[in-house]
Design a protein around this motif. Structure first.
Motif, PDB file in Angstrom:
ATOM      1  N   ASP A   1       0.831  -1.189   0.000  1.00 50.80           N
ATOM      2  CA  ASP A   1       0.000   0.000   0.000  1.00 50.80           C
ATOM      3  C   ASP A   1       0.874   1.250   0.000  1.00 50.80           C
ATOM      4  OD1 ASP A   1      -2.299  -1.550   0.095  1.00 50.80           O
ATOM      5  OD2 ASP A   1      -2.357  -1.536   2.297  1.00 50.80           O
ATOM      6  N   ARG A   2       0.237   2.394  -0.230  1.00 50.86           N
ATOM      7  CA  ARG A   2       0.952   3.656  -0.083  1.00 50.86           C
ATOM      8  C   ARG A   2       1.447   3.791   1.356  1.00 50.86           C
ATOM      9  NH1 ARG A   2      -1.833   8.321  -3.832  1.00 50.86           N
ATOM     10  NH2 ARG A   2      -2.072   7.056  -5.707  1.00 50.86           N
ATOM     11  N   GLN A   3       2.619   4.383   1.495  1.00 54.54           N
ATOM     12  CA  GLN A   3       3.297   4.558   2.773  1.00 54.54           C
ATOM     13  C   GLN A   3       3.906   3.257   3.291  1.00 54.54           C
ATOM     14  OE1 GLN A   3       1.450   7.359   5.593  1.00 54.54           O
ATOM     15  NE2 GLN A   3      -0.276   7.542   4.171  1.00 54.54           N
ATOM     16  N   GLN A   4       3.898   2.215   2.465  1.00 55.25           N
ATOM     17  CA  GLN A   4       4.638   0.999   2.749  1.00 55.25           C
ATOM     18  C   GLN A   4       5.659   0.786   1.634  1.00 55.25           C
ATOM     19  OE1 GLN A   4       1.316  -1.820   3.107  1.00 55.25           O
ATOM     20  NE2 GLN A   4       1.675  -1.893   5.319  1.00 55.25           N
ATOM     21  N   LEU A   5       6.690   0.017   1.930  1.00 54.17           N
ATOM     22  CA  LEU A   5       7.787  -0.173   0.988  1.00 54.17           C
ATOM     23  C   LEU A   5       8.096  -1.657   0.824  1.00 54.17           C
ATOM     24  CD1 LEU A   5      10.157   2.624   2.367  1.00 54.17           C
ATOM     25  CD2 LEU A   5       8.776   2.760   0.294  1.00 54.17           C
ATOM     26  N   ASN A   6       8.650  -1.969  -0.337  1.00 55.08           N
ATOM     27  CA  ASN A   6       9.104  -3.327  -0.619  1.00 55.08           C
ATOM     28  C   ASN A   6      10.469  -3.219  -1.291  1.00 55.08           C
ATOM     29  OD1 ASN A   6       9.470  -6.004  -1.220  1.00 55.08           O
ATOM     30  ND2 ASN A   6       7.606  -6.238  -2.433  1.00 55.08           N
ATOM     31  N   GLN A   7      11.503  -3.355  -0.503  1.00 57.12           N
ATOM     32  CA  GLN A   7      12.903  -3.272  -0.918  1.00 57.12           C
ATOM     33  C   GLN A   7      13.244  -1.910  -1.534  1.00 57.12           C
ATOM     34  OE1 GLN A   7      14.253  -6.468  -3.468  1.00 57.12           O
ATOM     35  NE2 GLN A   7      16.405  -6.036  -3.074  1.00 57.12           N
ATOM     36  N   PRO A   8      13.169  -0.850  -0.753  1.00 55.88           N
ATOM     37  CA  PRO A   8      13.626   0.455  -1.265  1.00 55.88           C
ATOM     38  C   PRO A   8      15.130   0.424  -1.496  1.00 55.88           C
ATOM     39  CG  PRO A   8      13.279   0.568   1.101  1.00 55.88           C
ATOM     40  CD  PRO A   8      12.790  -0.783   0.675  1.00 55.88           C
ATOM     41  N   MET A   9      15.550   0.839  -2.691  1.00 51.11           N
ATOM     42  CA  MET A   9      16.957   0.713  -3.059  1.00 51.11           C
ATOM     43  C   MET A   9      17.681   2.043  -3.205  1.00 51.11           C
ATOM     44  SD  MET A   9      17.653  -2.494  -3.125  1.00 51.11           S
ATOM     45  CE  MET A   9      19.166  -2.614  -4.077  1.00 51.11           C
ATOM     46  N   ALA A  10      16.937   3.145  -3.242  1.00 57.33           N
ATOM     47  CA  ALA A  10      17.595   4.438  -3.394  1.00 57.33           C
ATOM     48  C   ALA A  10      16.731   5.522  -2.785  1.00 57.33           C
ATOM     49  CB  ALA A  10      17.850   4.741  -4.873  1.00 57.33           C
ATOM     50  N   VAL A  11      17.386   6.604  -2.368  1.00 57.05           N
ATOM     51  CA  VAL A  11      16.689   7.752  -1.787  1.00 57.05           C
ATOM     52  C   VAL A  11      17.461   8.999  -2.173  1.00 57.05           C
ATOM     53  CG1 VAL A  11      17.960   7.510   0.402  1.00 57.05           C
ATOM     54  CG2 VAL A  11      15.779   8.740   0.358  1.00 57.05           C
ATOM     55  N   VAL A  12      16.728  10.084  -2.441  1.00 51.88           N
ATOM     56  CA  VAL A  12      17.373  11.364  -2.700  1.00 51.88           C
ATOM     57  C   VAL A  12      16.589  12.446  -1.966  1.00 51.88           C
ATOM     58  CG1 VAL A  12      16.115  11.723  -4.875  1.00 51.88           C
ATOM     59  CG2 VAL A  12      18.250  12.955  -4.459  1.00 51.88           C
ATOM     60  N   ALA A  13      17.313  13.313  -1.256  1.00 55.83           N
ATOM     61  CA  ALA A  13      16.712  14.377  -0.456  1.00 55.83           C
ATOM     62  C   ALA A  13      17.134  15.724  -1.019  1.00 55.83           C
ATOM     63  CB  ALA A  13      17.141  14.254   1.004  1.00 55.83           C
ATOM     64  N   THR A  14      16.161  16.581  -1.311  1.00 56.96           N
ATOM     65  CA  THR A  14      16.458  17.884  -1.904  1.00 56.96           C
ATOM     66  C   THR A  14      16.506  19.009  -0.880  1.00 56.96           C
ATOM     67  OG1 THR A  14      14.135  18.464  -2.285  1.00 56.96           O
ATOM     68  CG2 THR A  14      15.229  17.136  -3.975  1.00 56.96           C
ATOM     69  N   GLY A  15      16.070  18.740   0.335  1.00 56.06           N
ATOM     70  CA  GLY A  15      15.913  19.771   1.349  1.00 56.06           C
ATOM     71  C   GLY A  15      14.451  20.103   1.584  1.00 56.06           C
ATOM     72  N   LEU A  16      13.629  19.917   0.556  1.00 53.12           N
ATOM     73  CA  LEU A  16      12.182  20.079   0.678  1.00 53.12           C
ATOM     74  C   LEU A  16      11.478  18.732   0.593  1.00 53.12           C
ATOM     75  CD1 LEU A  16      11.599  23.238  -1.561  1.00 53.12           C
ATOM     76  CD2 LEU A  16      11.638  23.127   0.940  1.00 53.12           C
ATOM     77  N   ASP A  17      11.834  17.958  -0.420  1.00 56.94           N
ATOM     78  CA  ASP A  17      11.197  16.670  -0.662  1.00 56.94           C
ATOM     79  C   ASP A  17      12.208  15.540  -0.593  1.00 56.94           C
ATOM     80  OD1 ASP A  17       8.800  18.000  -1.119  1.00 56.94           O
ATOM     81  OD2 ASP A  17       9.125  18.107  -3.284  1.00 56.94           O
ATOM     82  N   VAL A  18      11.684  14.336  -0.413  1.00 59.40           N
ATOM     83  CA  VAL A  18      12.489  13.112  -0.422  1.00 59.40           C
ATOM     84  C   VAL A  18      11.826  12.145  -1.394  1.00 59.40           C
ATOM     85  CG1 VAL A  18      13.348  11.173   0.952  1.00 59.40           C
ATOM     86  CG2 VAL A  18      13.221  13.470   1.963  1.00 59.40           C
TER      87      VAL A  18
END
Length: 319
Positions: free
Chosen positions: A102-119
């Protein structure tokens, strides 16, 4: 070659000109400098964040990391199916996710990028990108239509200075570029790209000039494209082995998580090897399949030491 304790208790390794190899017995600290280095560099170990586990501040196979402009660290804690947000010293702040579809759940997140406002999170097995605010509150998902087929397995994600979204689709072996509204703009790096054809692309980065740097894992290189998907050049297919992580600092230096060689490497903006650091192991300065790298201000380097379930911190300085 010399070793000494740095301020704050870290270990400093200082090398000169020419080929240099140094090993600190009992610390597992290994430093290499290329014979082409025209300037002495030092690498200082600055600490470890996390250990294997399921608690706050613990990781299982952390695969992606990103620093926001304030220095907060975001970790794609892949084996625990969550994103963790920590302060720069490594203190736990908050968490997002948990296994699910479902939304707000994850299945093997492999990457993340943070801009300072959004992720932005590459929720790989759910075939989508999740968008959060900087405090990890849910904002949305791409594609918005769950029936839409926008990605295969999104393995990496990067954001340009103007908010364009680049996604490394490792299943379809291409980069998907979305505009600032999340609409498809172009696909590139696929079958028709000849020299620019990708094989198992992993993490990606957008450099200060808008160039797109792709950890082209299956081709053992960093492939470089312009902002519109035109292939430009590559970095070191002879030096790297199955690299999965890449970042670029404001001066254009390229930092690579050289996964198959269990080390990280740094290249000039022209593609010249400046240094390689690390070897396989569990000690300080050793790695087990590092899958991502993120560069902060003042030469601070964070490495996702994936197989050792931790983040290692270093500083590279020019003498």
């Amino acid at each position: 070659m010399r070793f000494r304790r740095a301020a704050g208790g870290g270990w400093r390794v200082a090398g000169g000109y020419g080929a240099i190899v140094g090993l600190m017995a009992g610390l597992g600290l290994l430093f290499f400098a290329s014979p082409s280095v025209a300037q002495e560099y030092t690498v200082t170990f600055h600490g470890v964040i996390g250990r294997e586990g399921v608690g706050f501040g613990e990781f299982l196979n952390p695969a992606g990391i990103s620093l926001d402009p304030a220095g907060n660290l975001y970790v794609a804690d892949s084996g625990n199916h969550r994103i963790q947000r920590l302060t720069q010293p490594g203190e736990y702040m908050t968490i997002f996710g948990g296994f699910g579809f479902d939304r707000q759940q994850l299945n093997q997140p492999m990457a993340v990028v943070a801009t300072g406002l959004d992720v932005y999170v590459a929720d790989m097995q759910n075939r989508r990108i999740q968008r959060l605010d900087r405090l990890l509150n849910f904002l949305g998902v791409l594609p918005e239509d769950p029936e839409a087929s926008l990605f295969g397995f999104p393995r990496g994600v990067a954001i340009s200075k103007v908010g364009e979204i680049y996604v490394a689709d490792t299943e379809n072996e291409e980069i998907v570029k979305l505009n600032t509204s999340g609409q498809l703009e172009v696909r590139f790096g696929g079958f028709s790209y000849e020299q620019g054809r990708l094989r198992r692309p992993a993490n990606i980065a957008v450099g200060p000039a808008g160039k797109v740097y792709v950890a082209d894992t299956g081709n053992h290189r960093i492939a470089i494209f312009d902002a519109f998907g035109g292939y430009l050049t590559e970095i070191s297919s002879d030096t790297l082995k199955a690299p999965e992580g890449v970042d670029v600092d404001d001066s254009g230096l390229v930092y690579v998580a050289d996964t198959g060689n269990h080390r990280f490497t740094v290249f000039s903006k022209e593609g010249t090897l400046l240094l390689s650091f690390g070897a396989q192991g569990v000690g300080i300065g050793s790695f087990s399949e590092p899958r991502d790298i993120s560069v902060g201000p003042a030469g601070k380097i964070y490495v996702a030491d994936t197989g050792n379930h931790r983040i290692q911190m270093f500083r590279m300085e020019k003498k």
